[in-house]
Design a protein around this motif. Structure first.
Motif, PDB file in Angstrom:
ATOM      1  N   LYS A 112      22.369  43.411  50.584  1.00  0.00           N
ATOM      2  CA  LYS A 112      23.016  42.091  50.565  1.00  0.00           C
ATOM      3  C   LYS A 112      22.205  41.118  49.703  1.00  0.00           C
ATOM      4  O   LYS A 112      21.035  41.330  49.405  1.00  0.00           O
ATOM      5  N   GLY A 113      22.875  40.006  49.325  1.00  0.00           N
ATOM      6  CA  GLY A 113      22.189  38.890  48.699  1.00  0.00           C
ATOM      7  C   GLY A 113      22.043  38.937  47.194  1.00  0.00           C
ATOM      8  O   GLY A 113      21.198  38.234  46.633  1.00  0.00           O
ATOM      9  N   ALA A 114      22.861  39.714  46.484  1.00  0.00           N
ATOM     10  CA  ALA A 114      22.788  39.748  45.023  1.00  0.00           C
ATOM     11  C   ALA A 114      23.251  38.414  44.438  1.00  0.00           C
ATOM     12  O   ALA A 114      24.045  37.685  45.039  1.00  0.00           O
ATOM     13  N   ASP A 115      22.744  38.102  43.256  1.00  0.00           N
ATOM     14  CA  ASP A 115      23.225  36.905  42.557  1.00  0.00           C
ATOM     15  C   ASP A 115      24.682  37.065  42.139  1.00  0.00           C
ATOM     16  O   ASP A 115      25.452  36.094  42.172  1.00  0.00           O
ATOM     17  N   LEU A 116      25.029  38.261  41.721  1.00  0.00           N
ATOM     18  CA  LEU A 116      26.365  38.513  41.176  1.00  0.00           C
ATOM     19  C   LEU A 116      26.802  39.928  41.514  1.00  0.00           C
ATOM     20  O   LEU A 116      26.014  40.869  41.402  1.00  0.00           O
ATOM     21  N   VAL A 117      28.050  40.056  41.942  1.00  0.00           N
ATOM     22  CA  VAL A 117      28.646  41.371  42.190  1.00  0.00           C
ATOM     23  C   VAL A 117      29.886  41.507  41.312  1.00  0.00           C
ATOM     24  O   VAL A 117      30.730  40.599  41.264  1.00  0.00           O
ATOM     25  N   PHE A 118      29.973  42.619  40.588  1.00  0.00           N
ATOM     26  CA  PHE A 118      31.166  42.933  39.810  1.00  0.00           C
ATOM     27  C   PHE A 118      32.139  43.727  40.681  1.00  0.00           C
ATOM     28  O   PHE A 118      31.760  44.712  41.317  1.00  0.00           O
ATOM     29  N   VAL A 175      30.956  36.328  42.564  1.00  0.00           N
ATOM     30  CA  VAL A 175      31.672  37.580  42.347  1.00  0.00           C
ATOM     31  C   VAL A 175      32.507  37.445  41.081  1.00  0.00           C
ATOM     32  O   VAL A 175      33.131  36.409  40.839  1.00  0.00           O
ATOM     33  N   ALA A 176      32.468  38.473  40.258  1.00  0.00           N
ATOM     34  CA  ALA A 176      33.279  38.529  39.036  1.00  0.00           C
ATOM     35  C   ALA A 176      34.271  39.671  39.189  1.00  0.00           C
ATOM     36  O   ALA A 176      33.870  40.840  39.268  1.00  0.00           O
ATOM     37  N   VAL A 177      35.538  39.344  39.259  1.00  0.00           N
ATOM     38  CA  VAL A 177      36.592  40.343  39.441  1.00  0.00           C
ATOM     39  C   VAL A 177      37.207  40.660  38.083  1.00  0.00           C
ATOM     40  O   VAL A 177      37.804  39.785  37.444  1.00  0.00           O
ATOM     41  N   LEU A 178      37.038  41.900  37.638  1.00  0.00           N
ATOM     42  CA  LEU A 178      37.689  42.384  36.419  1.00  0.00           C
ATOM     43  C   LEU A 178      38.965  43.083  36.863  1.00  0.00           C
ATOM     44  O   LEU A 178      38.923  44.067  37.614  1.00  0.00           O
ATOM     45  N   ILE A 179      40.112  42.601  36.408  1.00  0.00           N
ATOM     46  CA  ILE A 179      41.372  43.070  36.965  1.00  0.00           C
ATOM     47  C   ILE A 179      42.435  43.213  35.882  1.00  0.00           C
ATOM     48  O   ILE A 179      42.461  42.449  34.909  1.00  0.00           O
ATOM     49  N   GLY A 180      43.296  44.192  36.044  1.00  0.00           N
ATOM     50  CA  GLY A 180      44.393  44.381  35.112  1.00  0.00           C
ATOM     51  C   GLY A 180      45.431  43.280  35.257  1.00  0.00           C
ATOM     52  O   GLY A 180      45.939  43.024  36.350  1.00  0.00           O
ATOM     53  N   GLU A 181      45.732  42.602  34.140  1.00  0.00           N
ATOM     54  CA  GLU A 181      46.691  41.504  34.170  1.00  0.00           C
ATOM     55  C   GLU A 181      48.118  42.034  34.159  1.00  0.00           C
ATOM     56  O   GLU A 181      48.384  43.155  33.728  1.00  0.00           O
ATOM     57  N   ARG A 182      49.023  41.178  34.597  1.00  0.00           N
ATOM     58  CA  ARG A 182      50.440  41.554  34.601  1.00  0.00           C
ATOM     59  C   ARG A 182      50.862  41.917  33.178  1.00  0.00           C
ATOM     60  O   ARG A 182      50.726  41.110  32.259  1.00  0.00           O
ATOM     61  N   PRO A 183      51.359  43.137  32.960  1.00  0.00           N
ATOM     62  CA  PRO A 183      51.704  43.544  31.585  1.00  0.00           C
ATOM     63  C   PRO A 183      52.941  42.822  31.071  1.00  0.00           C
ATOM     64  O   PRO A 183      53.852  42.494  31.831  1.00  0.00           O
ATOM     65  N   GLY A 184      52.939  42.577  29.765  1.00  0.00           N
ATOM     66  CA  GLY A 184      54.091  41.971  29.120  1.00  0.00           C
ATOM     67  C   GLY A 184      54.711  42.933  28.137  1.00  0.00           C
ATOM     68  O   GLY A 184      54.326  44.112  28.048  1.00  0.00           O
ATOM     69  N   LEU A 185      55.660  42.453  27.365  1.00  0.00           N
ATOM     70  CA  LEU A 185      56.377  43.305  26.421  1.00  0.00           C
ATOM     71  C   LEU A 185      55.677  43.406  25.075  1.00  0.00           C
ATOM     72  O   LEU A 185      56.148  44.110  24.190  1.00  0.00           O
ATOM     73  N   SER A 186      54.555  42.708  24.931  1.00  0.00           N
ATOM     74  CA  SER A 186      53.764  42.865  23.710  1.00  0.00           C
ATOM     75  C   SER A 186      52.443  43.569  23.991  1.00  0.00           C
ATOM     76  O   SER A 186      51.936  44.301  23.150  1.00  0.00           O
TER      77      SER A 186
END
Length: 263
Positions: A112-118, A175-186
């Motif tokens: 526990k106690g990290a500065d940042l979690v991905f 916390v830094a959340v890397l996440i797939g964005e809603r896909p579009g038609l381009s």
């Protein structure tokens, strides 16, 4: 008045397309032309193909083994939200924001106690995560090596707010959340990053900073995204906040850093 159709006018040079230069400057579908009262077949098929790719990106499962291998040598831990399958995830966004029991047990045994979690989350485009998440994590770690970071959390059936639950359980400063964005038609494989200081359940979207449009079709490159994330992380740590009160006043980057490269 001459009412002849200019499309059949023999004086018209069909080899010259006045829209070609504009189409080269945008991903928007412009100047598609027509065949009778409909679009040309090529334009129709291109639209249907883009729509199919967007649907596939939403429903495709995330290959966690391959992702963990790409993120190595960084340690990873796997969790899942309370949404037990993709159908429930799409119909019940609230369940995608809460951590499942097995994930909670896995996090309980972690330091526990990290500065940042991905947190790397499938979101609405596992395709984007599979292609872009690992290079971006490595690029960001190169810039944040002086901070204490915990193992990278790989989360499935996950919404952005799941990072709040994860970060709170790990006692993380951010916390830094890397996440797939809603896909579009381009673009069907665009990645987003959401940074939250002091993660806890109930955080509002206005309390996060977002870096979006990370992809290889004219989007933000890994180096530029990692530079921006590192700047936001350090400012968030210094000021003790993220969100609308943390303005992106980072100096402008050279144009070359926007190329999709990991260094």
């Amino acid at each position: 008045m001459d009412t002849s159709d200019i499309r059949t006018d023999p004086r018209r040079d069909l080899s010259k397309d006045p829209w070609s230069a504009l189409r080269g400057a945008t991903a928007a579908r412009i100047g598609l032309g027509r065949t009778g009262d409909a679009m040309p077949l090529d334009a129709v098929l291109d639209f249907q193909h883009a729509h199919a790719r967007a649907r596939d990106a939403v429903h495709a499962p995330l290959d966690l083994d391959a992702l963990a291998a790409d993120i190595a040598p960084l340690d990873t831990v796997r969790v899942r939200s309370e949404a037990t399958d993709r159908s429930i995830y799409l119909r019940r966004p609230d369940l995608g924001r809460r951590l499942g029991m097995e994930g909670a047990q896995a996090l309980a045994a972690m330091p526990k106690g990290a500065d940042l979690v991905f947190v790397v989350a499938d979101g609405l485009s596992a395709t984007a995560v599979a292609v872009h998440a690992a290079p971006l994590v490595h690029a960001a770690m190169e810039r944040l090596g002086d901070l204490r970071t915990g193992p990278v959390v790989l989360a499935t059936q996950a919404r952005v707010a799941l990072g709040d639950d994860i970060g709170a359980r790990l006692g993380a400063g951010m916390v830094a959340v890397l996440i797939g964005e809603r896909p579009g038609l381009s673009v069907a494989e665009s990645l987003g990053v959401y940074l939250t200081h002091g993660p806890k359940c109930g955080r509002r979207d206005s309390e996060r900073n977002c870096i979006s449009n990370i992809h290889g079709k004219g989007g933000l490159g890994y180096a530029a995204a990692a530079d921006k994330l590192a700047w936001l992380v350090r400012e968030a740590k210094r000021r003790g906040l993220t969100g609308v009160d943390l303005k992106d006043d980072m100096p402008a980057l050279p144009a070359s850093t926007h190329l999709l490269a990991s260094t």
